[in-house]
Every structure is written in C-alpha cells, then in structure tokens.
Design a protein around this motif. Structure first.
Motif, PDB file in Angstrom:
ATOM      1  N   THR A  64       0.838  -1.203   0.000  1.00 36.56           N
ATOM      2  CA  THR A  64       0.000   0.000   0.000  1.00 36.56           C
ATOM      3  C   THR A  64       0.869   1.249   0.000  1.00 36.56           C
ATOM      4  OG1 THR A  64      -1.803  -1.123   1.172  1.00 36.56           O
ATOM      5  CG2 THR A  64      -1.739   1.285   1.286  1.00 36.56           C
ATOM      6  N   GLY A  65       1.884   1.286   0.876  1.00 38.15           N
ATOM      7  CA  GLY A  65       2.758   2.451   0.929  1.00 38.15           C
ATOM      8  C   GLY A  65       3.521   2.673  -0.358  1.00 38.15           C
ATOM      9  N   GLU A  66       4.040   1.599  -0.940  1.00 40.58           N
ATOM     10  CA  GLU A  66       4.819   1.725  -2.177  1.00 40.58           C
ATOM     11  C   GLU A  66       3.933   2.125  -3.352  1.00 40.58           C
ATOM     12  OE1 GLU A  66       6.883  -1.948  -2.677  1.00 40.58           O
ATOM     13  OE2 GLU A  66       7.989  -1.760  -0.799  1.00 40.58           O
ATOM     14  N   THR A  67       2.710   1.621  -3.383  1.00 40.63           N
ATOM     15  CA  THR A  67       1.796   1.978  -4.474  1.00 40.63           C
ATOM     16  C   THR A  67       1.322   3.413  -4.334  1.00 40.63           C
ATOM     17  OG1 THR A  67       1.074  -0.341  -4.527  1.00 40.63           O
ATOM     18  CG2 THR A  67      -0.271   1.255  -5.721  1.00 40.63           C
ATOM     19  N   LEU A  68       1.084   3.838  -3.086  1.00 40.59           N
ATOM     20  CA  LEU A  68       0.684   5.221  -2.846  1.00 40.59           C
ATOM     21  C   LEU A  68       1.731   6.190  -3.369  1.00 40.59           C
ATOM     22  CD1 LEU A  68      -0.694   6.492   0.576  1.00 40.59           C
ATOM     23  CD2 LEU A  68       1.029   7.773  -0.654  1.00 40.59           C
ATOM     24  N   LEU A  69       3.004   5.850  -3.164  1.00 36.24           N
ATOM     25  CA  LEU A  69       4.099   6.717  -3.614  1.00 36.24           C
ATOM     26  C   LEU A  69       4.436   6.529  -5.087  1.00 36.24           C
ATOM     27  CD1 LEU A  69       6.574   6.431  -0.603  1.00 36.24           C
ATOM     28  CD2 LEU A  69       5.142   8.385  -1.193  1.00 36.24           C
ATOM     29  N   ARG A  70       3.728   5.624  -5.754  1.00 36.93           N
ATOM     30  CA  ARG A  70       3.975   5.288  -7.156  1.00 36.93           C
ATOM     31  C   ARG A  70       5.352   4.662  -7.359  1.00 36.93           C
ATOM     32  NH1 ARG A  70       0.508   7.561 -10.912  1.00 36.93           N
ATOM     33  NH2 ARG A  70       1.587   6.175 -12.354  1.00 36.93           N
ATOM     34  N   LEU A  71       5.880   4.014  -6.314  1.00 32.58           N
ATOM     35  CA  LEU A  71       7.043   3.154  -6.511  1.00 32.58           C
ATOM     36  C   LEU A  71       6.612   1.879  -7.216  1.00 32.58           C
ATOM     37  CD1 LEU A  71       8.762   3.541  -3.020  1.00 32.58           C
ATOM     38  CD2 LEU A  71       9.247   4.790  -5.129  1.00 32.58           C
ATOM     39  N   LEU A  72       5.327   1.541  -7.078  1.00 39.57           N
ATOM     40  CA  LEU A  72       4.675   0.480  -7.838  1.00 39.57           C
ATOM     41  C   LEU A  72       3.494   1.099  -8.574  1.00 39.57           C
ATOM     42  CD1 LEU A  72       4.512  -2.337  -5.105  1.00 39.57           C
ATOM     43  CD2 LEU A  72       6.092  -2.243  -7.049  1.00 39.57           C
ATOM     44  N   ASP A  73       3.273   0.685  -9.805  1.00 36.81           N
ATOM     45  CA  ASP A  73       2.133   1.197 -10.569  1.00 36.81           C
ATOM     46  C   ASP A  73       0.847   0.555 -10.058  1.00 36.81           C
ATOM     47  OD1 ASP A  73       3.621   2.846 -12.235  1.00 36.81           O
ATOM     48  OD2 ASP A  73       4.052   1.217 -13.634  1.00 36.81           O
ATOM     49  N   PRO A  74      -0.155   1.363  -9.704  1.00 35.49           N
ATOM     50  CA  PRO A  74      -1.407   0.788  -9.198  1.00 35.49           C
ATOM     51  C   PRO A  74      -2.175   0.052 -10.285  1.00 35.49           C
ATOM     52  CG  PRO A  74      -1.625   3.159  -9.499  1.00 35.49           C
ATOM     53  CD  PRO A  74      -0.184   2.833  -9.758  1.00 35.49           C
ATOM     54  N   THR A  75      -2.914  -0.969  -9.879  1.00 34.88           N
ATOM     55  CA  THR A  75      -3.814  -1.670 -10.802  1.00 34.88           C
ATOM     56  C   THR A  75      -5.085  -0.877 -11.002  1.00 34.88           C
ATOM     57  OG1 THR A  75      -2.920  -3.774 -10.014  1.00 34.88           O
ATOM     58  CG2 THR A  75      -5.017  -3.853 -11.193  1.00 34.88           C
ATOM     59  N   GLY A  76      -5.513  -0.175  -9.979  1.00 31.43           N
ATOM     60  CA  GLY A  76      -6.722   0.639 -10.068  1.00 31.43           C
ATOM     61  C   GLY A  76      -6.804   1.581  -8.889  1.00 31.43           C
ATOM     62  N   GLY A  77      -7.830   2.430  -8.916  1.00 31.17           N
ATOM     63  CA  GLY A  77      -8.030   3.380  -7.833  1.00 31.17           C
ATOM     64  C   GLY A  77      -7.362   4.710  -8.078  1.00 31.17           C
ATOM     65  N   LYS A  78      -7.437   5.562  -7.079  1.00 29.47           N
ATOM     66  CA  LYS A  78      -6.939   6.937  -7.213  1.00 29.47           C
ATOM     67  C   LYS A  78      -6.181   7.355  -5.965  1.00 29.47           C
ATOM     68  CE  LYS A  78      -9.645  10.203  -8.888  1.00 29.47           C
ATOM     69  NZ  LYS A  78     -10.693  11.279  -8.978  1.00 29.47           N
ATOM     70  N   VAL A  79      -5.071   8.073  -6.176  1.00 30.74           N
ATOM     71  CA  VAL A  79      -4.324   8.701  -5.091  1.00 30.74           C
ATOM     72  C   VAL A  79      -4.207  10.186  -5.414  1.00 30.74           C
ATOM     73  CG1 VAL A  79      -2.154   8.837  -3.825  1.00 30.74           C
ATOM     74  CG2 VAL A  79      -3.014   6.609  -4.579  1.00 30.74           C
ATOM     75  N   GLU A  80      -4.702  11.018  -4.514  1.00 30.20           N
ATOM     76  CA  GLU A  80      -4.578  12.462  -4.652  1.00 30.20           C
ATOM     77  C   GLU A  80      -3.606  12.978  -3.612  1.00 30.20           C
ATOM     78  OE1 GLU A  80      -8.353  14.329  -4.362  1.00 30.20           O
ATOM     79  OE2 GLU A  80      -9.135  13.458  -6.216  1.00 30.20           O
ATOM     80  N   TYR A  81      -2.700  13.827  -4.049  1.00 29.46           N
ATOM     81  CA  TYR A  81      -1.761  14.466  -3.124  1.00 29.46           C
ATOM     82  C   TYR A  81      -1.962  15.971  -3.218  1.00 29.46           C
ATOM     83  CZ  TYR A  81       2.446  15.649  -0.551  1.00 29.46           C
ATOM     84  OH  TYR A  81       3.314  16.141   0.392  1.00 29.46           O
ATOM     85  N   ASP A  82      -2.364  16.557  -2.104  1.00 32.83           N
ATOM     86  CA  ASP A  82      -2.641  18.002  -2.050  1.00 32.83           C
ATOM     87  C   ASP A  82      -3.634  18.398  -3.141  1.00 32.83           C
ATOM     88  OD1 ASP A  82      -2.558  20.562  -1.139  1.00 32.83           O
ATOM     89  OD2 ASP A  82      -0.571  21.040  -1.931  1.00 32.83           O
ATOM     90  N   GLY A  83      -4.649  17.543  -3.336  1.00 35.38           N
ATOM     91  CA  GLY A  83      -5.719  17.838  -4.280  1.00 35.38           C
ATOM     92  C   GLY A  83      -5.443  17.472  -5.717  1.00 35.38           C
ATOM     93  N   GLU A  84      -4.244  16.969  -6.035  1.00 32.51           N
ATOM     94  CA  GLU A  84      -3.901  16.631  -7.410  1.00 32.51           C
ATOM     95  C   GLU A  84      -3.829  15.118  -7.572  1.00 32.51           C
ATOM     96  OE1 GLU A  84      -0.375  18.567  -8.694  1.00 32.51           O
ATOM     97  OE2 GLU A  84      -1.072  20.584  -8.210  1.00 32.51           O
ATOM     98  N   ASP A  85      -4.456  14.623  -8.629  1.00 32.83           N
ATOM     99  CA  ASP A  85      -4.452  13.195  -8.933  1.00 32.83           C
ATOM    100  C   ASP A  85      -3.085  12.808  -9.493  1.00 32.83           C
ATOM    101  OD1 ASP A  85      -4.904  10.597  -9.683  1.00 32.83           O
ATOM    102  OD2 ASP A  85      -6.694  11.010 -10.876  1.00 32.83           O
ATOM    103  N   LEU A  86      -2.390  11.901  -8.791  1.00 33.52           N
ATOM    104  CA  LEU A  86      -1.047  11.516  -9.231  1.00 33.52           C
ATOM    105  C   LEU A  86      -1.066  10.786 -10.570  1.00 33.52           C
ATOM    106  CD1 LEU A  86       0.679  10.342  -5.915  1.00 33.52           C
ATOM    107  CD2 LEU A  86       0.775  12.576  -7.035  1.00 33.52           C
TER     108      LEU A  86
END
Length: 444
Positions: A64-86
C-alpha cells in the motif's frame, strides 16, 4: 492547501500482481488469478498527522505504501496528493521532492559501495538542489551547499558530520536507520511513508528512533503514514489507526478510541494478542485466531475475515451457539476443499453416516433440530458426492458474512449493520431481508 482537504486522499487503491503459471499459458494467452495484495483500500491523511497502518505480515501494508508513492504502478483506484491526482502526472519528478520513504531494513536500503554522505546527497544531486528562490545563498557553489546540507542532516538525526565519509558497514543498525531518515529528509519533504522503520532494530534502539521521528515531525512539519505490525509502537506515535487484513482496510479510528473500543473482530484479536505488563491480567485467557490466512489469489467472498472470525453471523433460524456454528462451518469448508477421508466407510452399511458424525464433529453437542441437515449432507458424502454434500450445507448454513461484503463508516463488519441484532452473549443474529443465493469462495 485547503483547510478541509486532506494532504493525501486514497480511494479504492488496488495493486494486483499477475503472472503466467507456465510457458504454455504465456503462449496461449491464458490469464491467471492475480495476487490481490491491495484490493480496494481507501483512507485520508490530514496535514501534520500520523496515520498508522497495522496488520499481520502479508496483509498488504508495505505494498500500500509503495503503491501510494507510485514506486509500484497501481492496478486501479486513485491517489490524490494536495488535491492533485497523481495518475495525471506523467512526470512524478516534482512529487518526489514532496514525498519520501524510510524503508524497513537499514541493512539493505543503503548502497554498500557508497559512503553514507553520498547516499544522503544523492537526492540533492538528482533534483539539482538548491533550487531558485531557496532560502539559501545560491551564489555559493552548489557542491559546497550540498555538503553542508548533508552535514546538517547528519547532525539533526543524531550522527556526527565527521562520519559522512564512512560506509554503511561501519555503522550499527540504528545508525543506518538514522542515515535512511536523513536521506528521506534531504529534499525537505512534506510527507513520509515510514515502512516498519523500527522492526529491524533492537528494542533499546527502537525508542530512540521513535523519539527522533516525533521530534522531526514537529521541526519539519511532516505528515506520516506509519506502517507497522507492532501495536505498542502504533499506539505511541499515531494519531489515527487503519487496520488492514488480506488487502482491505477493516477499521479506521482515532488511536485511543480504537484501543479502548475496537469494533471489528480482527482488531479485537490483534489487541488481545498484545502482551500486558500489568500483573492483574496474568491469568487472562487468550483465544488465538484459528485457521490460516486465506490466499490473496482467491480471498473469501463477503467478509474476508469470516474464515477465522469468532463472531460469524449465523442465519436467523438456527439454534446453534457460536462454537457449534463454527464447528459446522469448519466441516463444510473441509467438504468444499475435499479434505475429508472416506477410507473405511461402507456405503451399504447403516453406520457410515454415524462414523462421519464421529470423525467430523467429535465432541460437538448439536441440537436434534440440526442433525437431519447434516445427515443429508453426510449421506451424499458417503456416496462420494462432495459437491452435493457441500451444497446441502451451504443452503442451510450460509452466513451473511459470506454473501455480502460488509460496509461501514468505521469498521467493515456486519455486526455494525441495522439488519443484525446482538444476543445475550454478544453474538450477531441476522434479522434483515432474505439473503441472496449462497456463494462459494470460487465465486468471489
């Protein structure tokens, strides 16, 4: 950042690992069942807080931590950092300045061929620090500024600037982890993922590193995602806690509220396993979780914890206690997995079914009302028809916990639903509308 907007917003994050089982599969293009390491995780992290992510080994915390940071490419879902979609950032270079990571193992996270000073300086070189408008004197040579920055970071994490030309093998485990923390702070980030930062350290060193992390959070205005399996550490450092099981979040709550009043049976089991220092509890009975963690390739339908849960909700018309119901469900699971020996049974003899009762339910005192249903299943089993036996038990004993995925604001558990009432023993009883047809784990 908007005051009411979280710094990190994760919605339905998924990371599945797929692989072909053989060369023939790859040639034919056959798909395989992926490992669902992270399977629909959602949470928020507010600016300045520490969110703990806790669970057993293998539940998907680090992924979860590595995918959140995009060290791993997510299979699905969304991560927003400071309002911006990574996902909308083709180049994550600027994001790497704002978010960092401290890895679990200080022995493998540092390059043994680089001095610790070079390891800390590497992010500064890659991102060409200092940048224009930095609060440093950019008229001075960058090399000189970077060496000063490394020396300051070494001092800040409790090491000597005189040690920056040494190699990792010259440091202890706690010192190496301090180097890793200094490297994560090099670019003055706002957010850090701390992946089991103390688990590889001696107990005496763990407290020092935890205190350091707390001091750094105040000094650098940091936001943390703190990943750990150690609940005592989580309680010490975290503002809120997210509990993870088999790729899913099962409960999120403020730390003290979660420890005082856990809502999910898995959270209760985790807390029950924590050693107590008080002598008043030396005689307490600990009920460990039974059964193995299911495979993330084929997780159970409905609630993923139901195969080990001590509070599975039976159908409303059953007259079974929780231990009796668990025993019947264990028999059903063994039949579905064809894990029942039929050796020595004579299908023409009248005592074959009774032999199965003795083998599968020895010591379980079942009410007379339930024996006909089990007898019907065992009669099919004597004939070698495992599927008919399993279907008979599914029709009678299938739980809401396997038919529907639980949803809840705090805990993903049907015990919190309006369609469930609690009996005198605190066990749930389904009183809602008629459920869908029974399912098997292969349907999930």
């Amino acid at each position: 950042m908007a005051a009411d907007r979280p710094l990190v917003r994760v919605r339905n994050l998924q990371k599945h690992f797929d692989r072909e089982d053989s060369i023939l599969d790859r040639l034919l293009g056959d798909t395989t069942n992926p490992v669902r390491a992270v399977d629909g995780v959602s949470f928020d992290i507010r600016e300045g807080e520490t969110l703990g992510l806790v669970g057993e080994s293998g539940c998907g915390k680090s992924t979860t931590g590595e995918t959140l940071l995009r060290l791993l490419d997510p299979t699905g879902g969304k991560v927003e950092y400071d309002g911006e979609d990574l996902a909308e950032h083709e180049d994550l270079f600027s994001f790497r300045r704002r978010a960092g990571v401290v890895f679990q193992d200080p022995f493998s996270s540092l390059d043994p061929r680089m001095t610790v000073g070079a390891s800390i300086r590497q992010p500064l070189d890659i991102h060409d620090w200092p940048w224009p408008h930095s609060d440093v004197d950019t008229s001075r040579p960058k090399g000189e500024l970077r060496r000063e920055r490394v020396a300051d970071l070494m001092e800040r994490v409790g090491l000597s600037a005189d040690q920056l030309d040494r190699y990792p093998n010259e440091f202890s485990g706690g010192q190496r982890q301090r180097v890793g923390i200094a490297r994560a702070l090099a670019l003055d980030p706002e957010f850090l993922v701390l992946d089991e930062p103390t688990s590889a350290l001696d107990v005496s060193v763990q407290a020092q590193v935890l205190n350091l992390l707390e001091d750094l959070q105040d000094d650098f205005d940091l936001t943390y995602l703190f990943i750990s399996h150690d609940l005592s550490v989580i309680r010490h450092i975290c503002d809120r806690v997210a509990v993870m099981y088999l790729g899913e979040i099962v409960e999120v709550a403020p730390t003290e509220e979660l420890f005082a009043n856990p809502q999910h049976p898995y959270t209760e089991a985790l807390l029950e396993s924590v050693p107590r220092a008080s002598t008043d509890e030396r005689d307490r009975d600990i009920e460990p979780l039974t059964g193995d963690v299911p495979s993330p390739r084929n997780p159970p339908s409905g609630c993923r914890f139901r195969t080990r849960c001590p509070k599975v909700i039976p159908p409303a018309d059953l007259e079974l206690t929780q231990p009796q119901y668990r025993a019947v469900m264990d028999v059903r699971r063994r039949i579905e997995n064809r894990d029942v020996s039929l050796d020595g049974l004579d299908s023409s003899g009248g005592d074959a079914v009774e032999t199965l009762f003795d083998r599968l339910l020895e010591g379980v005192d079942l009410p007379a009302s339930e024996r006909p249903h089990l007898r019907e299943a065992f009669e099919a089993l004597v004939e070698g028809d495992f599927e008919a036996a399993a279907e008979t038990l599914r029709e009678r004993y299938a739980s809401v916990c396997e038919r529907r995925h639980p949803d809840g604001e705090r805990a993903a558990c049907h015990l919190d639903a309006d369609d469930v009432r609690l009996d005198a023993d605190g066990n749930g009883v389904w009183v809602g509308e008629e459920l869908d047809a029974p399912v098997t784990d292969t349907d999930s």
